[in-house]
Write an enzyme that holds these catalytic residues in place. Sequence first.
Site, PDB file in Angstrom:
ATOM      1  N   HIS A 105       1.160 -91.040  -7.562  1.00  0.00           N
ATOM      2  CA  HIS A 105       0.022 -91.901  -7.907  1.00  0.00           C
ATOM      3  C   HIS A 105      -0.131 -92.029  -9.423  1.00  0.00           C
ATOM      4  O   HIS A 105       0.223 -91.133 -10.176  1.00  0.00           O
ATOM      5  CB  HIS A 105      -1.276 -91.455  -7.228  1.00  0.00           C
ATOM      6  N   ASP A 107      -9.769 -94.522 -15.011  1.00  0.00           N
ATOM      7  CA  ASP A 107     -10.529 -94.334 -13.775  1.00  0.00           C
ATOM      8  C   ASP A 107     -11.783 -93.482 -13.983  1.00  0.00           C
ATOM      9  O   ASP A 107     -11.963 -92.858 -15.035  1.00  0.00           O
ATOM     10  CB  ASP A 107      -9.640 -93.723 -12.668  1.00  0.00           C
ATOM     11  N   ASN A 139       2.300 -87.162  -5.674  1.00  0.00           N
ATOM     12  CA  ASN A 139       2.784 -88.141  -4.687  1.00  0.00           C
ATOM     13  C   ASN A 139       3.132 -89.466  -5.365  1.00  0.00           C
ATOM     14  O   ASN A 139       3.294 -90.483  -4.698  1.00  0.00           O
ATOM     15  CB  ASN A 139       1.726 -88.353  -3.590  1.00  0.00           C
ATOM     16  N   GLU A 145      -3.067 -94.635  -4.950  1.00  0.00           N
ATOM     17  CA  GLU A 145      -2.329 -93.742  -4.076  1.00  0.00           C
ATOM     18  C   GLU A 145      -1.197 -94.501  -3.380  1.00  0.00           C
ATOM     19  O   GLU A 145      -1.178 -95.731  -3.394  1.00  0.00           O
ATOM     20  CB  GLU A 145      -3.278 -93.152  -3.019  1.00  0.00           C
TER      21      GLU A 145
HETATM   22  C1  F6R Z   1      -6.238 -89.304 -14.449  1.00  0.00           C
HETATM   23  C2  F6R Z   1      -5.400 -89.998 -13.499  1.00  0.00           C
HETATM   24  C3  F6R Z   1      -4.474 -89.288 -12.548  1.00  0.00           C
HETATM   25  C4  F6R Z   1      -3.657 -88.171 -13.180  1.00  0.00           C
HETATM   26  C5  F6R Z   1      -2.724 -87.523 -12.167  1.00  0.00           C
HETATM   27  C6  F6R Z   1      -1.980 -86.336 -12.747  1.00  0.00           C
HETATM   28  O1  F6R Z   1      -7.021 -90.207 -15.187  1.00  0.00           O
HETATM   29  O2  F6R Z   1      -5.485 -91.172 -13.463  1.00  0.00           O
HETATM   30  O3  F6R Z   1      -3.615 -90.246 -11.974  1.00  0.00           O
HETATM   31  O4  F6R Z   1      -2.930 -88.665 -14.264  1.00  0.00           O
HETATM   32  O5  F6R Z   1      -3.450 -87.108 -11.053  1.00  0.00           O
HETATM   33  O6  F6R Z   1      -2.904 -85.323 -12.981  1.00  0.00           O
HETATM   34  P1  F6R Z   1      -2.538 -83.984 -13.763  1.00  0.00           P
HETATM   35  O7  F6R Z   1      -2.268 -84.394 -15.177  1.00  0.00           O
HETATM   36  O8  F6R Z   1      -3.769 -83.128 -13.652  1.00  0.00           O
HETATM   37  O9  F6R Z   1      -1.337 -83.410 -13.089  1.00  0.00           O
END
Ligand code: F6R
Length: 243
Positions: free
Chosen positions: A138, A67, A136, A143
């Site tokens: 994701h 992303d 959550n 989401e």
């Molecule tokens: C990042 C991404 C997000 C993260 C997720 C967890 O490229 O796609 O889905 O993997 O938000 O984030 P952290 O590792 O900061 O807890």
Amino acid sequence: MKIYKAANYKEMSRKAANILSAQVIMKPNCVLGLATGSTPIGTYEQLVEWYRKGDLDFSEVTTVNLDEYKGLPVTNDQSYYYFMHQHLFDLVNINPVNTHLPNGMEADSEKECRRYEELIHSLGGVDLQLLGLGHNGHIGFNEPDEAFEKETHCVDLQERTIEANKRFFASADEVPRQAYTMGIKTIMHAKKILVIVSGEDKAEIVKKAFFGPVTPKVPASILQMHNDVTLVADEAALSEVIR
Ligand code: F6R
């Protein structure tokens, strides 16, 4: 699904780096799907260390990231492009031409999503996709309640996400409102998936995502339907499911 329990964040990072490097050694010209966020930082550090020791060679590797924020230039230190260069690409011998992220500066969402999806197809798909897990459930920017069928698309960030991210920007107004993300369908097409999770604050979502019902309300739960998923998590993140 294979589950590896690590004692702590460091051991989780080392195990994840082991799996990624095994992929690179077995198929030097592989396509790695990569993630940003706080969880993979230790994994990238470990890969860099092994590269410096001469144990890893990225010269033939291609990468596609999950992303990118829409509207942030690559020079912005909050862009995922910047993150990937800072934590991995600038520190190993990967050819920059072979590193791909959605182009956050492309205003035409439809065009950019089509380009990115076609790029992944033209590379022959992702051999190993690294994923972090949101609180959550994701994955990428998918989401809760996003359709499982989606390919790369543009998402409107939830107010909660904007609120959570504003600490990284001068003000809430500067936080991007949209992002490009691989869709669940894109992610599910990866040949292998490696999910890394750390911390007690993720214990509940680990239980829901990997041991609960498969539902769009918990996007990561769809991973239960993939035939080659490895979960590497530390004890704290697994505390609700393994004692
Ligand atoms: C990042 C991404 C997000 C993260 C997720 C967890 O490229 O796609 O889905 O993997 O938000 O984030 P952290 O590792 O900061 O807890």
